[in-house]
Design a protein around this motif. Structure first.
Motif, PDB file in Angstrom:
ATOM      1  N   ASP A  87      -2.662   6.215   4.301  1.00  0.00           N
ATOM      2  CA  ASP A  87      -3.501   5.024   4.177  1.00  0.00           C
ATOM      3  C   ASP A  87      -2.749   3.788   4.671  1.00  0.00           C
ATOM      4  O   ASP A  87      -3.319   2.929   5.356  1.00  0.00           O
ATOM      5  N   PHE A  88      -1.481   3.705   4.301  1.00  0.00           N
ATOM      6  CA  PHE A  88      -0.674   2.572   4.760  1.00  0.00           C
ATOM      7  C   PHE A  88      -0.400   2.658   6.260  1.00  0.00           C
ATOM      8  O   PHE A  88      -0.363   1.630   6.951  1.00  0.00           O
ATOM      9  N   MET A  89      -0.198   3.855   6.767  1.00  0.00           N
ATOM     10  CA  MET A  89       0.031   4.004   8.204  1.00  0.00           C
ATOM     11  C   MET A  89      -1.149   3.451   8.990  1.00  0.00           C
ATOM     12  O   MET A  89      -0.978   2.732   9.990  1.00  0.00           O
ATOM     13  N   GLU A  90      -2.351   3.757   8.549  1.00  0.00           N
ATOM     14  CA  GLU A  90      -3.547   3.252   9.222  1.00  0.00           C
ATOM     15  C   GLU A  90      -3.602   1.726   9.151  1.00  0.00           C
ATOM     16  O   GLU A  90      -3.912   1.053  10.144  1.00  0.00           O
ATOM     17  N   ALA A  91      -3.289   1.176   7.975  1.00  0.00           N
ATOM     18  CA  ALA A  91      -3.325  -0.282   7.817  1.00  0.00           C
ATOM     19  C   ALA A  91      -2.264  -0.953   8.682  1.00  0.00           C
ATOM     20  O   ALA A  91      -2.521  -2.002   9.299  1.00  0.00           O
ATOM     21  N   TYR A  92      -1.078  -0.368   8.757  1.00  0.00           N
ATOM     22  CA  TYR A  92      -0.020  -0.960   9.577  1.00  0.00           C
ATOM     23  C   TYR A  92      -0.386  -0.911  11.066  1.00  0.00           C
ATOM     24  O   TYR A  92      -0.140  -1.868  11.809  1.00  0.00           O
ATOM     25  N   ARG A  93      -0.976   0.184  11.499  1.00  0.00           N
ATOM     26  CA  ARG A  93      -1.389   0.272  12.911  1.00  0.00           C
ATOM     27  C   ARG A  93      -2.393  -0.832  13.244  1.00  0.00           C
ATOM     28  O   ARG A  93      -2.302  -1.487  14.296  1.00  0.00           O
ATOM     29  N   ARG A  94      -3.366  -1.043  12.359  1.00  0.00           N
ATOM     30  CA  ARG A  94      -4.355  -2.098  12.600  1.00  0.00           C
ATOM     31  C   ARG A  94      -3.689  -3.470  12.619  1.00  0.00           C
ATOM     32  O   ARG A  94      -3.982  -4.306  13.487  1.00  0.00           O
ATOM     33  N   SER A  95      -2.805  -3.698  11.672  1.00  0.00           N
ATOM     34  CA  SER A  95      -2.185  -5.021  11.554  1.00  0.00           C
ATOM     35  C   SER A  95      -1.302  -5.339  12.751  1.00  0.00           C
ATOM     36  O   SER A  95      -1.241  -6.496  13.202  1.00  0.00           O
ATOM     37  N   PHE A  96      -0.626  -4.336  13.276  1.00  0.00           N
ATOM     38  CA  PHE A  96       0.249  -4.580  14.420  1.00  0.00           C
ATOM     39  C   PHE A  96      -0.523  -4.834  15.716  1.00  0.00           C
ATOM     40  O   PHE A  96       0.060  -5.230  16.725  1.00  0.00           O
ATOM     41  N   GLN A  97      -1.831  -4.644  15.701  1.00  0.00           N
ATOM     42  CA  GLN A  97      -2.638  -5.053  16.834  1.00  0.00           C
ATOM     43  C   GLN A  97      -2.811  -6.567  16.879  1.00  0.00           C
ATOM     44  O   GLN A  97      -3.139  -7.142  17.922  1.00  0.00           O
ATOM     45  N   ARG A  98      -2.549  -7.234  15.726  1.00  0.00           N
ATOM     46  CA  ARG A  98      -2.728  -8.687  15.646  1.00  0.00           C
ATOM     47  C   ARG A  98      -1.419  -9.439  15.442  1.00  0.00           C
ATOM     48  O   ARG A  98      -1.311 -10.608  15.797  1.00  0.00           O
ATOM     49  N   PHE A  99      -0.438  -8.760  14.809  1.00  0.00           N
ATOM     50  CA  PHE A  99       0.789  -9.448  14.417  1.00  0.00           C
ATOM     51  C   PHE A  99       2.015  -8.739  14.982  1.00  0.00           C
ATOM     52  O   PHE A  99       1.986  -7.541  15.256  1.00  0.00           O
ATOM     53  N   GLU A 100       3.098  -9.509  15.096  1.00  0.00           N
ATOM     54  CA  GLU A 100       4.340  -8.960  15.628  1.00  0.00           C
ATOM     55  C   GLU A 100       5.249  -8.397  14.546  1.00  0.00           C
ATOM     56  O   GLU A 100       6.106  -7.555  14.818  1.00  0.00           O
ATOM     57  N   SER A 101       5.104  -8.900  13.334  1.00  0.00           N
ATOM     58  CA  SER A 101       5.845  -8.362  12.196  1.00  0.00           C
ATOM     59  C   SER A 101       4.967  -8.491  10.958  1.00  0.00           C
ATOM     60  O   SER A 101       3.987  -9.257  10.952  1.00  0.00           O
ATOM     61  N   LEU A 102       5.313  -7.743   9.908  1.00  0.00           N
ATOM     62  CA  LEU A 102       4.496  -7.716   8.697  1.00  0.00           C
ATOM     63  C   LEU A 102       5.350  -7.961   7.462  1.00  0.00           C
ATOM     64  O   LEU A 102       6.517  -7.583   7.415  1.00  0.00           O
ATOM     65  N   VAL A 103       4.712  -8.571   6.465  1.00  0.00           N
ATOM     66  CA  VAL A 103       5.262  -8.642   5.117  1.00  0.00           C
ATOM     67  C   VAL A 103       4.329  -7.821   4.238  1.00  0.00           C
ATOM     68  O   VAL A 103       3.125  -8.070   4.199  1.00  0.00           O
ATOM     69  N   SER A 104       4.878  -6.816   3.563  1.00  0.00           N
ATOM     70  CA  SER A 104       4.069  -5.887   2.781  1.00  0.00           C
ATOM     71  C   SER A 104       4.407  -6.083   1.307  1.00  0.00           C
ATOM     72  O   SER A 104       5.517  -5.782   0.855  1.00  0.00           O
ATOM     73  N   ILE A 105       3.444  -6.609   0.526  1.00  0.00           N
ATOM     74  CA  ILE A 105       3.665  -7.042  -0.856  1.00  0.00           C
ATOM     75  C   ILE A 105       2.795  -6.202  -1.780  1.00  0.00           C
ATOM     76  O   ILE A 105       1.563  -6.152  -1.603  1.00  0.00           O
ATOM     77  N   HIS A 106       3.412  -5.605  -2.809  1.00  0.00           N
ATOM     78  CA  HIS A 106       2.646  -4.631  -3.585  1.00  0.00           C
ATOM     79  C   HIS A 106       2.873  -4.680  -5.089  1.00  0.00           C
ATOM     80  O   HIS A 106       3.835  -5.286  -5.573  1.00  0.00           O
ATOM     81  N   LEU A 107       1.942  -4.021  -5.762  1.00  0.00           N
ATOM     82  CA  LEU A 107       2.038  -3.729  -7.181  1.00  0.00           C
ATOM     83  C   LEU A 107       3.439  -3.241  -7.505  1.00  0.00           C
ATOM     84  O   LEU A 107       4.017  -2.456  -6.763  1.00  0.00           O
ATOM     85  N   SER A 108       3.993  -3.713  -8.613  1.00  0.00           N
ATOM     86  CA  SER A 108       5.367  -3.364  -8.957  1.00  0.00           C
ATOM     87  C   SER A 108       5.596  -1.859  -8.941  1.00  0.00           C
ATOM     88  O   SER A 108       4.784  -1.081  -9.435  1.00  0.00           O
ATOM     89  N   GLU A 109       6.726  -1.455  -8.383  1.00  0.00           N
ATOM     90  CA  GLU A 109       7.047  -0.031  -8.324  1.00  0.00           C
ATOM     91  C   GLU A 109       7.331   0.535  -9.710  1.00  0.00           C
ATOM     92  O   GLU A 109       7.384   1.760  -9.879  1.00  0.00           O
ATOM     93  N   ARG A 110       7.500  -0.315 -10.719  1.00  0.00           N
ATOM     94  CA  ARG A 110       7.636   0.179 -12.093  1.00  0.00           C
ATOM     95  C   ARG A 110       6.323   0.729 -12.636  1.00  0.00           C
ATOM     96  O   ARG A 110       6.316   1.460 -13.617  1.00  0.00           O
ATOM     97  N   PHE A 111       5.208   0.334 -12.019  1.00  0.00           N
ATOM     98  CA  PHE A 111       3.905   0.707 -12.530  1.00  0.00           C
ATOM     99  C   PHE A 111       3.187   1.761 -11.705  1.00  0.00           C
ATOM    100  O   PHE A 111       2.178   2.311 -12.146  1.00  0.00           O
ATOM    101  N   SER A 112       3.651   2.016 -10.479  1.00  0.00           N
ATOM    102  CA  SER A 112       2.852   2.821  -9.557  1.00  0.00           C
ATOM    103  C   SER A 112       3.712   3.358  -8.424  1.00  0.00           C
ATOM    104  O   SER A 112       4.782   2.816  -8.125  1.00  0.00           O
ATOM    105  N   GLN A 113       3.206   4.391  -7.776  1.00  0.00           N
ATOM    106  CA  GLN A 113       3.835   4.962  -6.594  1.00  0.00           C
ATOM    107  C   GLN A 113       3.462   4.194  -5.332  1.00  0.00           C
ATOM    108  O   GLN A 113       3.974   4.487  -4.239  1.00  0.00           O
ATOM    109  N   THR A 114       2.618   3.190  -5.472  1.00  0.00           N
ATOM    110  CA  THR A 114       2.087   2.465  -4.317  1.00  0.00           C
ATOM    111  C   THR A 114       3.188   1.902  -3.431  1.00  0.00           C
ATOM    112  O   THR A 114       3.170   2.071  -2.197  1.00  0.00           O
ATOM    113  N   PHE A 115       4.154   1.217  -4.016  1.00  0.00           N
ATOM    114  CA  PHE A 115       5.213   0.578  -3.243  1.00  0.00           C
ATOM    115  C   PHE A 115       6.013   1.614  -2.463  1.00  0.00           C
ATOM    116  O   PHE A 115       6.303   1.435  -1.275  1.00  0.00           O
ATOM    117  N   GLU A 116       6.362   2.709  -3.105  1.00  0.00           N
ATOM    118  CA  GLU A 116       7.148   3.749  -2.448  1.00  0.00           C
ATOM    119  C   GLU A 116       6.350   4.390  -1.311  1.00  0.00           C
ATOM    120  O   GLU A 116       6.907   4.722  -0.256  1.00  0.00           O
TER     121      GLU A 116
END
Length: 284
Positions: free
Chosen positions: A68-97
């Motif tokens: 899911d993140f790979m798809e989002a990053y591919r889309r974002s890199f069509q518009r931007f040269e670099s990304l900042v990826s900010i997420h739910l704390s890794e203490r609460f979820s696997q999302t960040f990892e």
């Protein structure tokens, strides 16, 4: 260099806001029986709260997968040269990892700056909105990260779940205590700061909004603060009552914002949950 911002749906910012601030939010999944819904896309808060309240639904929540993140990053890199990826704390979820794993699989680690918000819900939204503003104004990824980390260190939240399981636990004695308090109509108060939860006590349900405001007043005193409140209800009157309690709680509010607790976070915390976040207002 154009910098984009990616987050996850537990920031609980609606689609119109995300489009306006140019942020991509990767949705978590909410499982109800055999059905799976994308947070905020296939399922809105009002529907989930209705199911939980009137049908006894007990949802499960799953983190986005690396794909899911790979798809989002591919889309974002069509518009931007670099990304900042900010997420739910890794203490609460696997999302960040999983976000990190996606960048590694794509070989783009050098072009993605990762930030663990140490927060969830409206707390995550505070960091995301400030990061997005800086990025739109031409800040570098390093400057965005520095600002986000300052907010993380300053931001303090307190919340009161209704049926959720979030909060410190210390075995059988604690479980017995929770049953006793809930049988008396009490709700827990839980602090959240820098990725850590702390049990603050219990409060009668009708007094929860004022207890949240009082907790923040004890922490910040008369210091000017930025405040965000969030409520897990489709009833706008509930959000208005929470706002009234915060506004009358003696806080020196320089600016305030309101939002709804979304499906993924609401599934964990329960209908009618309330959250209030605050941080010192910047110097004018």
């Amino acid at each position: 260099m154009l910098v984009g911002v990616v987050t996850d749906s537990t920031c609980d910012l609606p689609a119109a806001t995300l489009r306006r601030v140019r942020v991509e939010a990767v949705p978590l999944r909410v499982e109800v029986g055999d059905e799976t819904y994308l947070d905020w896309r296939d399922l809105d808060p009002a529907t989930l709260y209705d199911w939980m309240t009137n049908q006894g639904v007990l949802p499960a929540v799953r983190s986005p997968q690396p794909e899911d993140f790979m798809e989002a990053y591919r889309r974002s890199f069509q518009r931007f040269e670099s990304l900042v990826s900010i997420h739910l704390s890794e203490r609460f979820s696997q999302t960040f990892e999983n976000a990190r794993s996606a960048a590694e699989r794509l070989g783009i680690e050098e072009n993605v700056t990762f930030i663990d918000s140490g927060q969830a819900g409206a707390g995550l939204a505070e960091i995301v909105l400030e990061a997005a503003k800086l990025a739109r104004n031409g800040a570098t990824a390093a400057a965005v990260k520095a600002a986000a980390e300052r907010i993380r260190s300053d931001l303090y939240g307190v919340f009161s779940p209704t049926v959720g399981t979030w909060g410190p636990s210390s075995g059988l004695f604690d479980a017995i205590g929770k049953r006793r308090h809930r049988s008396l109509g009490h709700r827990p108060l839980v602090g959240i700061a820098d990725g850590r939860l702390s049990q603050l006590g219990w409060q009668r349900a009708q007094h929860v909004p004022w207890a949240l405001a009082t907790t923040l007043h004890r922490r910040f005193g008369d210091q000017p603060i930025l405040v965000t409140i969030a409520n897990g209800s489709s009833d706008h009157a509930e959000l208005a009552r929470l706002r009234a309690a915060v506004e009358s709680g003696g806080l020196n509010i320089a600016h305030g914002r309101m939002q709804v607790i979304g499906p993924a976070l609401g599934a964990r915390l329960g209908p009618g949950s309330a959250m209030v976040f605050a941080r010192p207002a910047p110097d004018p």
